[in-house]
Design a protein around this motif. Structure first.
Motif, PDB file in Angstrom:
ATOM      1  N   THR A 261      15.967  -3.802 -16.349  1.00  0.00           N
ATOM      2  CA  THR A 261      15.390  -4.477 -16.784  1.00  0.00           C
ATOM      3  C   THR A 261      16.756  -3.541 -18.417  1.00  0.00           C
ATOM      4  O   THR A 261      17.559  -4.095 -19.266  1.00  0.00           O
ATOM      5  CB  THR A 261      14.841  -5.319 -18.206  1.00  0.00           C
ATOM      6  OG1 THR A 261      14.686  -5.553 -17.211  1.00  0.00           O
ATOM      7  CG2 THR A 261      15.224  -6.548 -18.580  1.00  0.00           C
ATOM      8  N   PHE A 262      16.411  -2.405 -18.568  1.00  0.00           N
ATOM      9  CA  PHE A 262      16.040  -1.588 -20.475  1.00  0.00           C
ATOM     10  C   PHE A 262      17.755   0.018 -19.861  1.00  0.00           C
ATOM     11  O   PHE A 262      17.855   0.040 -20.610  1.00  0.00           O
ATOM     12  CB  PHE A 262      15.230  -1.111 -20.628  1.00  0.00           C
ATOM     13  CG  PHE A 262      14.376  -2.251 -20.807  1.00  0.00           C
ATOM     14  CD1 PHE A 262      13.695  -3.122 -20.514  1.00  0.00           C
ATOM     15  CD2 PHE A 262      14.512  -3.041 -22.510  1.00  0.00           C
ATOM     16  CE1 PHE A 262      12.851  -4.357 -21.151  1.00  0.00           C
ATOM     17  CE2 PHE A 262      14.283  -4.901 -22.509  1.00  0.00           C
ATOM     18  CZ  PHE A 262      12.705  -5.181 -22.328  1.00  0.00           C
ATOM     19  N   ALA A 263      17.282  -0.328 -18.275  1.00  0.00           N
ATOM     20  CA  ALA A 263      18.228   1.197 -18.328  1.00  0.00           C
ATOM     21  C   ALA A 263      19.489   0.964 -17.161  1.00  0.00           C
ATOM     22  O   ALA A 263      18.757   0.589 -15.744  1.00  0.00           O
ATOM     23  CB  ALA A 263      17.194   1.859 -17.730  1.00  0.00           C
ATOM     24  N   GLN A 264      20.240   1.141 -17.543  1.00  0.00           N
ATOM     25  CA  GLN A 264      21.225   0.723 -16.101  1.00  0.00           C
ATOM     26  C   GLN A 264      21.912   1.510 -14.958  1.00  0.00           C
ATOM     27  O   GLN A 264      21.847   3.019 -15.655  1.00  0.00           O
ATOM     28  CB  GLN A 264      22.860   0.132 -17.365  1.00  0.00           C
ATOM     29  CG  GLN A 264      23.652  -0.330 -16.323  1.00  0.00           C
ATOM     30  CD  GLN A 264      25.255  -0.395 -17.593  1.00  0.00           C
ATOM     31  OE1 GLN A 264      25.041  -1.530 -17.881  1.00  0.00           O
ATOM     32  NE2 GLN A 264      25.508   0.796 -17.712  1.00  0.00           N
ATOM     33  N   ILE A 265      22.359   1.632 -13.898  1.00  0.00           N
ATOM     34  CA  ILE A 265      21.947   2.336 -12.963  1.00  0.00           C
ATOM     35  C   ILE A 265      23.421   1.782 -11.588  1.00  0.00           C
ATOM     36  O   ILE A 265      23.443   0.441 -12.269  1.00  0.00           O
ATOM     37  CB  ILE A 265      21.159   2.979 -12.069  1.00  0.00           C
ATOM     38  CG1 ILE A 265      20.817   3.132 -11.671  1.00  0.00           C
ATOM     39  CG2 ILE A 265      20.062   0.831 -11.201  1.00  0.00           C
ATOM     40  CD1 ILE A 265      19.297   3.697 -10.599  1.00  0.00           C
ATOM     41  N   ASN A 266      24.057   2.750 -12.326  1.00  0.00           N
ATOM     42  CA  ASN A 266      24.765   2.484 -10.665  1.00  0.00           C
ATOM     43  C   ASN A 266      26.093   1.518 -11.127  1.00  0.00           C
ATOM     44  O   ASN A 266      26.684   0.017 -10.920  1.00  0.00           O
ATOM     45  CB  ASN A 266      24.422   2.428  -9.468  1.00  0.00           C
ATOM     46  CG  ASN A 266      25.744   2.480  -8.887  1.00  0.00           C
ATOM     47  OD1 ASN A 266      26.473   3.689  -8.644  1.00  0.00           O
ATOM     48  ND2 ASN A 266      25.443   2.190  -7.138  1.00  0.00           N
ATOM     49  N   PRO A 267      26.539   1.720 -12.870  1.00  0.00           N
ATOM     50  CA  PRO A 267      27.422   0.874 -13.108  1.00  0.00           C
ATOM     51  C   PRO A 267      28.953   0.733 -12.726  1.00  0.00           C
ATOM     52  O   PRO A 267      29.696   1.121 -13.049  1.00  0.00           O
ATOM     53  CB  PRO A 267      27.090   0.971 -14.796  1.00  0.00           C
ATOM     54  CG  PRO A 267      27.351   2.191 -14.952  1.00  0.00           C
ATOM     55  CD  PRO A 267      26.346   2.683 -13.460  1.00  0.00           C
ATOM     56  N   ILE A 268      28.669   0.371 -11.711  1.00  0.00           N
ATOM     57  CA  ILE A 268      30.236   0.435 -10.709  1.00  0.00           C
ATOM     58  C   ILE A 268      31.163  -0.154 -11.512  1.00  0.00           C
ATOM     59  O   ILE A 268      32.652   0.228 -11.556  1.00  0.00           O
ATOM     60  CB  ILE A 268      30.137  -0.133  -9.251  1.00  0.00           C
ATOM     61  CG1 ILE A 268      29.624  -1.834  -9.469  1.00  0.00           C
ATOM     62  CG2 ILE A 268      29.391   0.737  -8.080  1.00  0.00           C
ATOM     63  CD1 ILE A 268      30.528  -2.334  -8.663  1.00  0.00           C
ATOM     64  N   TRP A 269      30.439  -1.072 -12.393  1.00  0.00           N
ATOM     65  CA  TRP A 269      32.385  -1.865 -13.130  1.00  0.00           C
ATOM     66  C   TRP A 269      32.892  -0.579 -13.293  1.00  0.00           C
ATOM     67  O   TRP A 269      34.601  -0.592 -14.250  1.00  0.00           O
ATOM     68  CB  TRP A 269      32.131  -2.540 -13.577  1.00  0.00           C
ATOM     69  CG  TRP A 269      31.093  -3.106 -14.324  1.00  0.00           C
ATOM     70  CD1 TRP A 269      30.851  -2.869 -16.113  1.00  0.00           C
ATOM     71  CD2 TRP A 269      29.579  -2.695 -14.499  1.00  0.00           C
ATOM     72  NE1 TRP A 269      29.962  -2.675 -16.370  1.00  0.00           N
ATOM     73  CE2 TRP A 269      28.945  -2.875 -15.720  1.00  0.00           C
ATOM     74  CE3 TRP A 269      28.791  -3.542 -12.994  1.00  0.00           C
ATOM     75  CZ2 TRP A 269      27.495  -2.956 -15.648  1.00  0.00           C
ATOM     76  CZ3 TRP A 269      27.550  -3.424 -13.161  1.00  0.00           C
ATOM     77  CH2 TRP A 269      26.659  -3.093 -14.349  1.00  0.00           C
ATOM     78  N   LEU A 270      32.303   0.139 -14.100  1.00  0.00           N
ATOM     79  CA  LEU A 270      32.884   1.410 -15.272  1.00  0.00           C
ATOM     80  C   LEU A 270      33.339   2.559 -14.780  1.00  0.00           C
ATOM     81  O   LEU A 270      34.131   3.039 -14.734  1.00  0.00           O
ATOM     82  CB  LEU A 270      31.893   2.102 -15.633  1.00  0.00           C
ATOM     83  CG  LEU A 270      31.348   0.984 -17.177  1.00  0.00           C
ATOM     84  CD1 LEU A 270      29.858   1.784 -17.575  1.00  0.00           C
ATOM     85  CD2 LEU A 270      31.716   0.725 -17.827  1.00  0.00           C
ATOM     86  N   TYR A 271      32.879   3.012 -13.373  1.00  0.00           N
ATOM     87  CA  TYR A 271      33.537   3.929 -11.812  1.00  0.00           C
ATOM     88  C   TYR A 271      35.198   3.254 -12.078  1.00  0.00           C
ATOM     89  O   TYR A 271      35.665   3.710 -11.564  1.00  0.00           O
ATOM     90  CB  TYR A 271      32.340   4.501 -11.078  1.00  0.00           C
ATOM     91  CG  TYR A 271      30.968   4.259 -11.318  1.00  0.00           C
ATOM     92  CD1 TYR A 271      30.449   4.408 -10.224  1.00  0.00           C
ATOM     93  CD2 TYR A 271      30.904   5.205 -12.350  1.00  0.00           C
ATOM     94  CE1 TYR A 271      28.838   4.793 -10.455  1.00  0.00           C
ATOM     95  CE2 TYR A 271      29.584   5.548 -12.897  1.00  0.00           C
ATOM     96  CZ  TYR A 271      28.379   5.710 -11.621  1.00  0.00           C
ATOM     97  OH  TYR A 271      27.578   5.889 -12.064  1.00  0.00           O
ATOM     98  N   GLY A 272      34.977   2.093 -11.965  1.00  0.00           N
ATOM     99  CA  GLY A 272      36.155   1.317 -10.297  1.00  0.00           C
ATOM    100  C   GLY A 272      36.240   1.752  -9.542  1.00  0.00           C
ATOM    101  O   GLY A 272      35.285   2.201  -8.998  1.00  0.00           O
ATOM    102  N   PRO A 273      36.993   0.655  -8.305  1.00  0.00           N
ATOM    103  CA  PRO A 273      37.687   0.952  -7.380  1.00  0.00           C
ATOM    104  C   PRO A 273      38.078   2.566  -6.910  1.00  0.00           C
ATOM    105  O   PRO A 273      38.466   3.396  -7.875  1.00  0.00           O
ATOM    106  CB  PRO A 273      38.732   0.330  -7.186  1.00  0.00           C
ATOM    107  CG  PRO A 273      39.319  -0.154  -8.279  1.00  0.00           C
ATOM    108  CD  PRO A 273      38.334   0.062  -8.880  1.00  0.00           C
TER     109      PRO A 273
END
Lengths: 572, 270, 371
Positions: free
Chosen positions: A274-286
């Motif tokens: 809930t409080f710690a974002q992990i592996n934000p793949i949308w930021l890494y990009g394809p």
């Protein structure tokens, strides 16, 4: 409906078919010893269950396909971008499935917790000597599970086909390619041709959701069954001997505690998600093989491999049309191989060095095995240097240290720090042993100051209480290696190997003795604490145990309460 | 003096002495270095000639010590400014990097000491020496109609390897670094691409067209403003901070829970 | 007997005898097992042998004859009642949180970053609170509602008794004799039969991928292929790339979206001032101070794209291999062992940058057959 009627009804129906009454009764009354460190393995077990649950949810939505699609989903920043179906489906889970992002994050946090807990559990087992006979096989199973867990995590976070994990896959392929003789074949077989191909994601998927979880489930079952069958070890204490288990029964105590712990594990993963974002793949990009990000690291459990790749000097050997890429396959294989092989061999090596083939069911306090603890800390230092080097560019950026300097430091520390850690730890252990001895001999300070007739001030001490005494006195009695008879060395003690064994035995058994068998010197020191030493304890001769013995097993602990007459077992 | 002597054993006496010492050192230091006093010359009203002259005066007063009286540079200290253009000046001075504190591996962003008019004066002067990229117009840096998706692709291909996938910054060699892009304005981003400040390569308008530059700016500004749906971002640097949280947060919490569950001092145990 | 304490006025704790629960328990004195071949396996032991404490009264007839093994309730009833209320409150709180989870799922939509943020926050908080409250409640229950016990159970040595081992050995030997496995012909032929059968699954994996052949030695670059800027796919003239200190990624025309090709063919071009390029850079392969190097690191294949204009170094972000760009991309730091291959470039009739040929050495990570 009362308990008795329920038992008669459902219980009776089951028992009619399975004859479970006796077996379940034994099971329910089974005693489980209690210590907080015994719950570390449970963290791993429950994170695994959480992984299974959340992973199943994810499989309903994830598309393990590298087919290229144009994205038109809810994440507008990538509207119109080309990406694989795997990546698009992960975006879909994150932004177009209710609870999808939460499940993805819980899955990833649980995976990190899984491996972290395994590492913590493994260290606990090592430092308390719980891997000793009869638990060597369980130790090996545990090492196998650690390897599988790391591999499972690697494949898992590579499934979304994002830029960060794709870079990791490229590195994996490059490492594979560098292996002498078979490297290129391995790489081409795994990727179905040249990198990246279009089969690696589906292949990793099936390994990740079916093959490895299946093997892990089987190994976990074996691991737990062995632990059940052999009974858990226990921490030294009053009333605890090598021949008993002290604690509370499975039903209802252990069931309740372990259930509570499962809820805590799930709560922890949910809180993190809930409080710690992990592996934000949308930021890494394809993923594409032409781009890379600064600060590209794998998940933490692969960090030590990454660090070893970064610190290796550029050694390559070209001979007769073939290339030995030492700069790649040495860092990929050597630290991993060293740590895991040493860990796997250690229980047997320790048996050989100490000549101790007795069963051990009482855990050691780490200070009472100074050499083992020091070796373990040396290994931790070795692993830690590699791990830190894996993050060297992030460290350089955030700690304002030049990039190359960190690598140079790591290249030196990898040799120096384990040695320093060994020496420091050993000294600390021996010092703690001296402190224990002091407590036993002189008692605990009470803070009461008294003036003697001579004018001298002394502090009164009282003897340690029984519970603490039992713990302090629980020292494994070191066995000596078979002695020479009439100048002829015993078998296993001959030649250079025998001398090495003798020397190692000395080092491993280096310890502050409890002095003069168990009487701790028997001296009051004239300061009004003559009761510091345990009174009325019989002198206890630790019985030598024949190797692999089937007879009476005397306790390894020197606990004075370890008396044979408590043993009600039938002679076998 | 007796007042001080009488209190020489006061518990706070040591702290007071240290504080006094720090104040003295600070005063000496600022007197010696002569800190960032704002340049006194106001921007004169008038045409470009007047602006160039004002710029030259500012340049001579604040920049020539390192960059030379003709902006020719000093070897090993400061590069030549011949041909760098107004855009470079606007970027360096507008982000506070210039005037530099002193020779450093890389000049960091600092509080700006000139106002916008003064910066334009200096920029105009440098531009008058040998031309170079001009300061981009508002329309050139406007992100309306820009494609964020294309910007993402271009940013990842050309910028992410130094600045990280969202522009959170990254390490370079010998103490240099690619800074985080959070404080950069669209104009500054454009100018940086255009002029290649410090270690950054040059991406002129024929390699990355003005339209593509707008796409990249749109990606940077939109992404840094975007909330983190999964919780705190942990710095957006990837698995390093995630691993830290896994050990210091998750595992630590579990150890606390284990300690509580197995503790022996519940009321039932008394 | 054991040394467990009786704590706080609870009934005396009991020792457990060694577990005799498993039906396969072989812990019988040897004298009770009939010797020889007339032993009947599976018969229960005679009644005179030792049994578990407490099983004598297996058919309970109402009132318990024996004392309880576990106390019926906690020592202090008043504080237990208080604990009960706390535990109940925790469980009710957990129930509310779980209902909140369901409500949040139904009520909160996703489909945008802000919406997902709200949804994740609501779902995650309610789930975390639900589990946390359950865990807290269960822990307080165990610690304050369950009476403290410390019981002892005896351990048996893990090793079987010599009698058991001998008996097993006998059974095994007899079976081995009876099985005929000692006959060498059938035994050896059986083993011989299993060997290729075991190899067969490995053989089945052959078609997982093609043999590499010589494909790792070459990329798709050929004479005349234009260099396109990656991302915009525009061709370049030298004048377009005329600012010293410039660097850009280029890809071969016709392969702009072919990842398999780009994984080896990705290239960077850097613009230098006149005279800056030095040997071992091949000057014939440059155009106007523009030099082309492979973007695939020779260490393990990451795109090596950090170009530092001031030091003129190319830095790979993965493992910090550093290449000296004006001097043939020689390695000056890091684990890479070979310089970045240089792509021979020239201009075509229309003035666009094109390749003269493929790279003259294999690009990317080393491999065994590289030479």
């Amino acid at each position: 409906m009362t308990v008795e009627r329920a038992l008669e009804g459902v219980g009776g129906a089951l028992d009619d078919r399975f004859r479970g009454a006796k077996g379940f009764r034994t099971l329910f009354r089974k005693i489980f010893p209690d210590h907080w460190t015994f719950l570390l393995g449970e963290i791993a077990l429950y994170s695994f269950i959480i992984l299974l649950l959340t992973g199943t949810f994810l499989t309903f939505f994830f598309q393990p396909s590298m087919t290229e699609v144009i994205y038109h989903g809810s994440y507008t920043h990538l509207d119109g971008a080309r990406m694989s179906e795997a990546y698009a489906s992960t975006l879909n889970i994150s932004f177009d499935v209710r609870g999808g992002l939460l499940m993805r994050q819980i899955h990833h946090w649980a995976a990190d917790l899984f491996v972290a807990a395994i590492l913590a559990h493994m260290l606990r087992i090592f430092f308390s000597g719980a891997y000793r006979k009869p638990r060597e096989v369980n130790w090996l199973i545990g090492l196998a599970m650690l390897t599988l867990a790391m591999l499972e995590g690697l494949f898992g976070y590579s499934l979304p086909d994002d830029l960060l994990s794709g870079a990791g896959l490229r590195i994996t392929e490059g490492v594979m390619q560098s292996v002498p003789l078979v490297g290129t074949y391995l790489a081409f077989f795994l990727f179905g041709g040249a990198y990246p191909g279009n089969v690696i994601i589906p292949r990793m998927y099936i390994i990740h959701v079916l093959l490895i979880p299946g093997i892990l489930l089987a190994l976990i079952t074996a691991h737990l069954f062995i632990m059940f069958h052999q009974k858990h070890t226990q921490m030294p204490g009053k009333g605890r001997t090598e021949k008993n288990v002290v604690g509370a029964p499975l039903y209802p105590y252990f069931m309740a505690k372990t259930g509570a712990f499962f809820f805590f594990t799930f709560a922890a993963c949910a809180l993190a998600s809930t409080f710690a974002q992990i592996n934000p793949i949308w930021l890494y990009g394809p993923y594409n093989p032409v781009s890379i990000s600064a600060g590209s690291q794998p998940d933490f459990y692969m960090g030590f491999l990454e660090g070893s790749l970064r610190m290796m000097p550029a050694w390559e050997w070209n001979v007769a049309g073939h290339t030995f890429s030492f700069n790649v396959f040495i860092p990929a294989l050597l630290p991993l191989g060293l740590i895991f092989t040493a860990a796997a061999l250690w229980p047997f090596l320790e048996q050989w060095i100490t000549g101790d083939r007795r069963e051990h069911h009482i855990n050691d306090r780490p200070r009472n095995a100074p050499t083992r603890t020091a070796l373990g800390m040396g290994a931790v230092a070795f692993y830690g240097v590699l791990w830190a080097e894996g993050a060297n560019d992030v460290l350089a950026d955030h700690l304002d240290v030049p990039l190359y300097t960190i690598t140079r430091i790591a290249q030196v520390a990898i040799f120096v720090l384990p040695v320093v850690a060994y020496i420091l730890t050993k000294r600390i252990c021996l010092g703690l042993q001296r402190k224990d001895l002091h407590l036993l001999e002189h008692g605990v300070e009470t803070g009461i100051i008294r003036q003697l007739p001579s004018g001298e001030f002394i502090e009164e001490t009282r003897p340690v209480d029984e519970e603490a005494r039992a713990v302090l006195e629980s020292r494994p009695v070191p066995l000596s290696l078979p002695p020479a008879e009439q100048d002829v060395p015993a078998p296993g003690m001959r030649g250079g190997v025998g001398q090495l064994r003798e020397r190692l035995n000395e080092v491993v058994n280096e310890s502050v003795p409890l002095t003069e068998s168990d009487g701790y010197g028997g001296h009051g020191n004239g300061h009004g604490n003559g009761h510091a030493i345990g009174s009325g304890q019989p002198d206890h001769e630790p019985a030598a145990i024949p190797a692999g013995g089937s007879g009476e097993h005397s306790g390894a602990g020197a606990t004075a309460q370890d008396d044979g007459d408590a043993d009600q077992r039938p002679d076998s | 003096m007796g007042w001080i002597t009488a209190r020489r054993r006061h518990p706070a006496a040591g702290y007071a002495v240290v504080l006094l010492g720090l104040l003295v050192v600070a005063a000496i230091y600022s007197a010696v270095t002569g800190g960032g006093g704002a340049a006194s010359a106001a921007s004169p009203v008038g045409g470009p000639r007047a602006q160039i002259n004002a710029g030259q005066r500012l340049f001579l007063a604040n920049c020539a010590t390192c960059h030379g009286l003709e902006a020719q540079g000093t070897s090993g200290v400061a590069p030549s400014l011949i041909g760098v253009g107004a855009a470079a000046v606007d970027f360096q001075v507008g982000t506070g990097r210039m005037p530099a504190r002193g020779p450093d591996a890389e000049e960091p962003r600092k509080p700006v000491i000139f106002n916008q008019a003064q910066i334009h004066d200096i920029a105009g002067y440098i531009q008058s020496l040998a031309g170079g990229p001009p300061i981009p117009t508002a329309q050139q840096v406007s992100t309306s109609g820009a494609s964020i998706a294309l910007g993402q692709s271009l940013f990842t291909a050309n910028c992410a390897q130094c600045h990280n996938f969202v522009g959170a910054g990254g390490a370079l060699t010998y103490g240099k670094y690619a800074p985080a892009l959070d404080p950069s304005t669209p104009t500054q981003i454009y100018e940086a691409m255009q002029t290649g400040p410090e270690a950054m390569p040059v991406f002129n308008d024929t390699t990355i067209t003005p339209s593509e530059k707008r796409d990249i700016i749109a990606y940077i500004t939109a992404t840094r403003a975007q909330p983190n749906p999964g919780g705190f971002s942990l710095g957006r640097v990837g698995p390093v901070t995630e691993g830290l949280v896994a050990f210091l947060g998750l595992l630590f919490f579990m150890v606390l829970a284990a300690l509580w569950i197995t503790a022996k001092h519940g009321k039932a145990h008394e | 007997m054991s040394d467990t304490d009786a704590r706080g006025g609870l009934p005396e704790d009991r020792d457990y005898q060694a577990g005799r629960g498993s039906a396969a328990d072989a812990d019988q004195p040897a004298g009770e097992v009939p010797a020889g071949r007339h032993r009947v396996i599976g018969t229960p032991p005679p009644a005179t042998s030792r049994t578990m404490l407490g099983t004598d009264q297996g058919d309970g007839d109402g009132a318990r004859q024996k004392p309880r093994e576990l106390p019926a309730g906690p020592a202090d009833p008043r504080s237990a009642r208080k604990a009960e209320r706390v535990v109940a409150a925790c469980f009710i709180f957990s129930m509310v949180a779980s209902i909140g989870f369901i409500a949040a799922y139904i009520g909160l939509e996703v489909h945008s970053v802000d919406a997902v943020l709200r949804s994740n926050l609501a779902l995650g908080t309610s789930m975390a609170l639900a589990f946390l409250a359950l865990g807290v409640g269960a822990t307080i229950w165990v610690r304050h509602l369950m009476p403290a016990v410390e019981l002892t159970e005896a351990r048996k040595p893990m090793a079987s008794s010599p009698g058991d081992r001998a008996a097993f050995g006998e059974t095994f030997e007899e079976g081995a004799d009876a099985s005929g496995f000692k006959r060498p012909l059938v035994r050896r032929t059986l083993i011989a039969a299993t060997v290729p059968l075991a190899v067969a699954p490995l053989v089945l994996l052959r078609d997982m991928g093609p043999l590499p052949g010589t494909s790792l030695r070459y990329t798709v670059w050929r004479k005349g292929i234009r260099l396109l800027v990656y991302g915009s796919n525009r061709p370049l003239r030298p004048a377009d790339f005329g600012t010293p200190g410039g660097m850009i990624t280029v890809v071969p025309e016709g392969y702009e979206d072919d990842f398999d090709a780009l994984a080896k063919a990705a290239t960077i071009i850097i613009k230098f001032r006149p005279g800056e390029l030095q040997p071992p850079t091949v000057m014939n392969w440059t155009v106007d101070g523009i030099v082309a190097y492979s973007k695939i690191c020779t260490h393990v294949g990451c795109p090596v794209a950090l170009y530092e204009q001031t030091t003129e170094h190319i830095l790979c972000p993965c493992h910090q291999s550093t290449f000296d760009a004006p001097r043939g991309a020689q390695v000056i730091f890091g684990p890479a062992a070979r310089p970045l291959p240089q792509l021979p470039i020239t201009t075509n009739a229309e003035g666009f940058l094109v390749a003269q040929s493929d790279y003259t050495v294999p690009v990317g990570p080393s491999f065994w057959e590289r030479g």
